[in-house]
Design a protein around this motif. Structure first.
Motif, PDB file in Angstrom:
ATOM      1  N   LEU A 192       0.839  -1.219   0.000  1.00 30.93           N
ATOM      2  CA  LEU A 192       0.000   0.000   0.000  1.00 30.93           C
ATOM      3  C   LEU A 192       0.867   1.259   0.000  1.00 30.93           C
ATOM      4  CD1 LEU A 192      -2.847   1.325   0.393  1.00 30.93           C
ATOM      5  CD2 LEU A 192      -2.426   1.181   2.859  1.00 30.93           C
ATOM      6  N   LEU A 193       0.587   2.171  -0.939  1.00 33.76           N
ATOM      7  CA  LEU A 193       1.252   3.487  -0.956  1.00 33.76           C
ATOM      8  C   LEU A 193       0.203   4.564  -0.702  1.00 33.76           C
ATOM      9  CD1 LEU A 193       3.612   3.084  -4.069  1.00 33.76           C
ATOM     10  CD2 LEU A 193       4.222   2.883  -1.661  1.00 33.76           C
ATOM     11  N   PHE A 194       0.646   5.631  -0.045  1.00 34.87           N
ATOM     12  CA  PHE A 194      -0.301   6.682   0.382  1.00 34.87           C
ATOM     13  C   PHE A 194       0.372   8.051   0.213  1.00 34.87           C
ATOM     14  CE2 PHE A 194      -2.305   8.740   4.376  1.00 34.87           C
ATOM     15  CZ  PHE A 194      -3.408   9.186   3.667  1.00 34.87           C
ATOM     16  N   PRO A 195       0.116   8.735  -0.929  1.00 35.61           N
ATOM     17  CA  PRO A 195       0.692  10.078  -1.109  1.00 35.61           C
ATOM     18  C   PRO A 195      -0.031  11.097  -0.231  1.00 35.61           C
ATOM     19  CG  PRO A 195      -0.478   9.354  -3.119  1.00 35.61           C
ATOM     20  CD  PRO A 195      -0.675   8.294  -2.088  1.00 35.61           C
ATOM     21  N   VAL A 196       0.718  11.977   0.393  1.00 31.38           N
ATOM     22  CA  VAL A 196       0.124  12.968   1.321  1.00 31.38           C
ATOM     23  C   VAL A 196       0.622  14.371   0.978  1.00 31.38           C
ATOM     24  CG1 VAL A 196      -0.029  13.698   3.741  1.00 31.38           C
ATOM     25  CG2 VAL A 196      -0.001  11.263   3.195  1.00 31.38           C
ATOM     26  N   GLY A 197      -0.320  15.321   0.965  1.00 36.47           N
ATOM     27  CA  GLY A 197       0.055  16.735   0.773  1.00 36.47           C
ATOM     28  C   GLY A 197       0.283  17.047  -0.694  1.00 36.47           C
ATOM     29  N   GLY A 198       1.098  18.088  -0.946  1.00 39.05           N
ATOM     30  CA  GLY A 198       1.439  18.449  -2.315  1.00 39.05           C
ATOM     31  C   GLY A 198       0.563  19.538  -2.885  1.00 39.05           C
ATOM     32  N   LYS A 199       0.728  19.739  -4.176  1.00 39.58           N
ATOM     33  CA  LYS A 199       0.049  20.832  -4.888  1.00 39.58           C
ATOM     34  C   LYS A 199      -0.362  20.333  -6.265  1.00 39.58           C
ATOM     35  CE  LYS A 199       2.191  24.572  -5.371  1.00 39.58           C
ATOM     36  NZ  LYS A 199       2.732  25.896  -5.371  1.00 39.58           N
ATOM     37  N   PHE A 200      -1.379  20.954  -6.790  1.00 40.91           N
ATOM     38  CA  PHE A 200      -1.797  20.637  -8.156  1.00 40.91           C
ATOM     39  C   PHE A 200      -0.586  20.774  -9.100  1.00 40.91           C
ATOM     40  CE2 PHE A 200      -4.183  20.663 -12.006  1.00 40.91           C
ATOM     41  CZ  PHE A 200      -5.411  20.105 -11.709  1.00 40.91           C
ATOM     42  N   THR A 201       0.155  21.872  -8.922  1.00 43.46           N
ATOM     43  CA  THR A 201       1.260  22.198  -9.825  1.00 43.46           C
ATOM     44  C   THR A 201       2.305  21.098  -9.890  1.00 43.46           C
ATOM     45  OG1 THR A 201       0.929  24.511  -9.245  1.00 43.46           O
ATOM     46  CG2 THR A 201       3.028  23.957 -10.299  1.00 43.46           C
ATOM     47  N   SER A 202       2.614  20.495  -8.749  1.00 43.13           N
ATOM     48  CA  SER A 202       3.724  19.539  -8.709  1.00 43.13           C
ATOM     49  C   SER A 202       3.252  18.093  -8.792  1.00 43.13           C
ATOM     50  CB  SER A 202       4.539  19.764  -7.435  1.00 43.13           C
ATOM     51  OG  SER A 202       3.667  19.858  -6.334  1.00 43.13           O
ATOM     52  N   SER A 203       1.945  17.885  -9.020  1.00 39.08           N
ATOM     53  CA  SER A 203       1.387  16.523  -8.949  1.00 39.08           C
ATOM     54  C   SER A 203       1.968  15.585 -10.007  1.00 39.08           C
ATOM     55  CB  SER A 203      -0.140  16.575  -9.069  1.00 39.08           C
ATOM     56  OG  SER A 203      -0.517  17.296 -10.224  1.00 39.08           O
ATOM     57  N   ARG A 204       2.251  16.093 -11.197  1.00 38.78           N
ATOM     58  CA  ARG A 204       2.794  15.206 -12.250  1.00 38.78           C
ATOM     59  C   ARG A 204       4.131  14.612 -11.809  1.00 38.78           C
ATOM     60  NH1 ARG A 204       6.616  14.457 -15.238  1.00 38.78           N
ATOM     61  NH2 ARG A 204       7.607  16.302 -14.362  1.00 38.78           N
TER      62      ARG A 204
END
Ligand code: FAD
Length: 535
Positions: free
Chosen positions: A359-371
């Motif tokens: 299981l992986l769980f991405p947390v936080g971030g921004k629309f801009t850096s999502s790619r």
């Protein structure tokens, strides 16, 4: 984009991605391009969570410089440059103006230094002009609606804007083109595990057909944003690392300029934006801790009062009142909790958690850096699968609907054709930008049905043919999918019963809705975007 729930049955997948916001969509897109068998499920519509409620900026984040987050800003600015190249129809330059007033938290010298650094961190080849400073008279001459009292000077700098929900949709379209099975209105009810605690996929429910089934995957990625920690089967520890923060935007009439503004609120020293968007103005955001259910986030009277009061302080000539508010929306962002005092101080850095095997769980971030962060997530998934990562394929790959040839020539042509088919100038331009090369399909509909050139609503520059296209070719399943995300008319205009019924009629003819279903769709959208709760 055909919705095909049967594709989720049968074979096991390498990757199950839960959540079709911008992170889940990019992860599915990237992983499919790298040859993985990918399933992406979204319990509502593509981008219907936080990713439809952003400030619609592809930006470095000038204010993060105050927190010395130089790496974060530099990476986001590099992404800004990249995204304009990969999707010139989707990401466009915006000029921001900062009117500086006596008593503002940041003074002239510090602002100048910050903007200088912002330009340096951006590096060369950026789509926007470097910052500039101008005196008080020039500032007032250019922007006559600014409050003159206390104005010291002005600055300008560049960033980029987008339509977040359509951006997300196009990333899903790219994932489907690359072979991913992407189905909206399918909810993950619970993660499933084997006897050793390894996550093996999820129990899914088709919210349209009503059936439940198990999807097996070697790796599962919980990209459910603020809903992520609540997903059944997630370890309790995941909730402790997330901090939810609510942000509200209002939609107001246009200002007599194409420029955006960065303003500082007197009450708490926070910065907020005034941004031209589809011939209207977005005003936001607020930034407050949120402990409630993300499904229930709503615009409160206090949010409206805060934004209008603080905006009117600088934009005195606008004299906006509650009656000018055409629409509003609220969203909840997930931040990596570091115990900071105020929500505004919490870092926008992104992290990738592995709360359980498989299981992986991405947390936080921004629309801009999502790619870019989706690329890191897929690298990790490949490592767990024992496969070589190879280069990130989305780095240089044009978006699915990017027009070919010289972009400006294409835009001029698409605009001209739209005009010939009866679209007004503003709608013709946005129609081309919103659909990219697929605008030909909308034009094709118009060629047969000139009556569909009319706008969906007066203050929303979208035509009725786009409603048909959304239902026919963009996997829209509900009137909300169409009027909130495919053509965001519901937040740009006060849609009356006639406009809603007309859109339901057009969509229903494509989707086979009964009179009863049409009435239900109209009632739901009317209730959601009527006066009061406009989340
Ligand atoms: C007010 C505000 C302004 C912002 N402005 C900007 C900006 O201008 N620029 C910028 O770069 N960033 C901005 N951001 C940040 C950016 O919007 C977020 O980082 C980004 O949208 C998060 O995307 P996500 O995919 O993680 O989450 P989401 O978009 O919330 O996606 C999660 C998805 O999972 C789905 N889901 C939930 N549970 C389940 C389940 N059980 N099964 C299936 N699906 C499920 C949800 O329906 C949702 O669509 C802003 C954020 C906010 C709140």
């Amino acid at each position: 984009m055909r919705r095909d729930v049967d594709r989720l049955a049968g074979d096991a997948f390498d990757l199950l991605v839960v959540g079709g916001g911008i992170y889940g969509s990019w992860i599915a897109n990237d992983a499919a391009l790298r040859g993985l068998r990918v399933a992406l499920v979204e319990r509502g519509d593509w981008g219907s969570g936080t990713s439809q409620a952003s400030s619609k900026l592809i930006h470095g984040g000038l204010r993060y410089l105050e927190y010395l987050k130089f790496g974060l800003v530099r990476r986001a600015l590099a992404e800004r440059r990249r995204l304009v190249k990969l999707a010139p129809h989707r990401v466009y330059p915006l000029r921001f103006v900062i009117p500086l007033y006596q008593g503002d938290r940041v003074g002239r010298l510090r602002m100048e230094a910050g903007l200088w650094l912002y330009d340096r961190l951006a590096g060369g080849g950026q789509p926007v002009a470097p910052h500039a400073a101008f005196g008080r008279p020039e500032t007032l001459e250019r922007y006559g609606f600014l409050t003159a009292d206390g104005l010291k000077c002005g600055f300008s700098y560049g960033d980029c804007g987008t339509d977040d929900a359509r951006f997300c949709l196009e990333v899903v379209a790219g994932a489907m083109e690359a072979g991913a099975a992407c189905v909206n209105h399918v909810e993950a009810l619970a993660l499933t595990q084997d006897g050793e605690g390894r996550v093996t996929g999820a129990e899914l429910r088709d919210r349209e057909g009503g059936g439940t089934f198990h999807l097996r995957a070697r790796i599962t990625i919980n990209a459910a944003g603020p809903w992520g920690p609540r997903l059944k089967g997630m370890p309790d520890s995941s909730a402790h690392i997330c901090r939810l923060v609510k942000g509200v935007h209002l939609v107001l009439p246009p200002l007599p300029t194409g420029d955006a503004f960065l303003l500082t609120a007197r009450r708490d020293g926070r910065v907020f934006f005034v941004i031209p968007w589809y011939g209207n103005t977005l005003l936001g955001t607020t930034d407050d801790d949120y402990q409630g259910d993300p499904d229930r986030v709503a615009v409160e009277a206090a949010d409206v009062e805060y934004l209008l009061t603080e905006a009117n302080r600088a934009l005195g000539g606008a004299r906006w009142t509650v009656d000018d508010v055409r629409g509003a929306f609220a969203g909840v962002r997930t931040l990596r909790d570091g115990g900071e005092h105020s929500a505004t101080d919490v870092t926008r850095e992104w992290s990738l958690e592995e709360p359980a095997p498989g299981l992986l769980f991405p947390v936080g971030g921004k629309f801009t850096s999502s790619r870019a962060e989706a690329g890191i997530t897929v690298d990790r998934a490949l490592a767990l699968l024992g496969r070589p990562a190879g280069p990130c394929p989305t780095k240089r790959r044009p978006f699915a609907w990017r027009p070919s040839g010289v972009f400006e020539d294409w835009l001029r042509h698409a605009f001209t054709v739209g005009g010939e088919l009866g679209l007004d100038a503003e709608t013709a331009r946005f129609c081309a930008l919103r659909h990219g090369q697929r605008v030909e399909r909308v034009h094709g509909i118009l060629a047969h049905r000139p009556d569909l050139a009319r706008r969906v609503a007066n203050t929303a520059p979208f035509c009725r043919a786009e409603v048909v296209h959304a239902a026919r070719s963009e996997m829209a399943r509900t009137l909300d999918d169409i009027l909130r995300r495919r053509v965001p008319a519901a937040i740009l205009a006060r849609l009356d019963a006639r406009a809603l019924e007309d859109a339901a009629q057009l969509a229903g003819a494509e989707l086979g809705w009964s009179a009863e279903r049409r009435a239900r769709e109209v009632a739901e959208v009317g209730a959601r975007y009527g006066a009061g709760d406009r989340a």
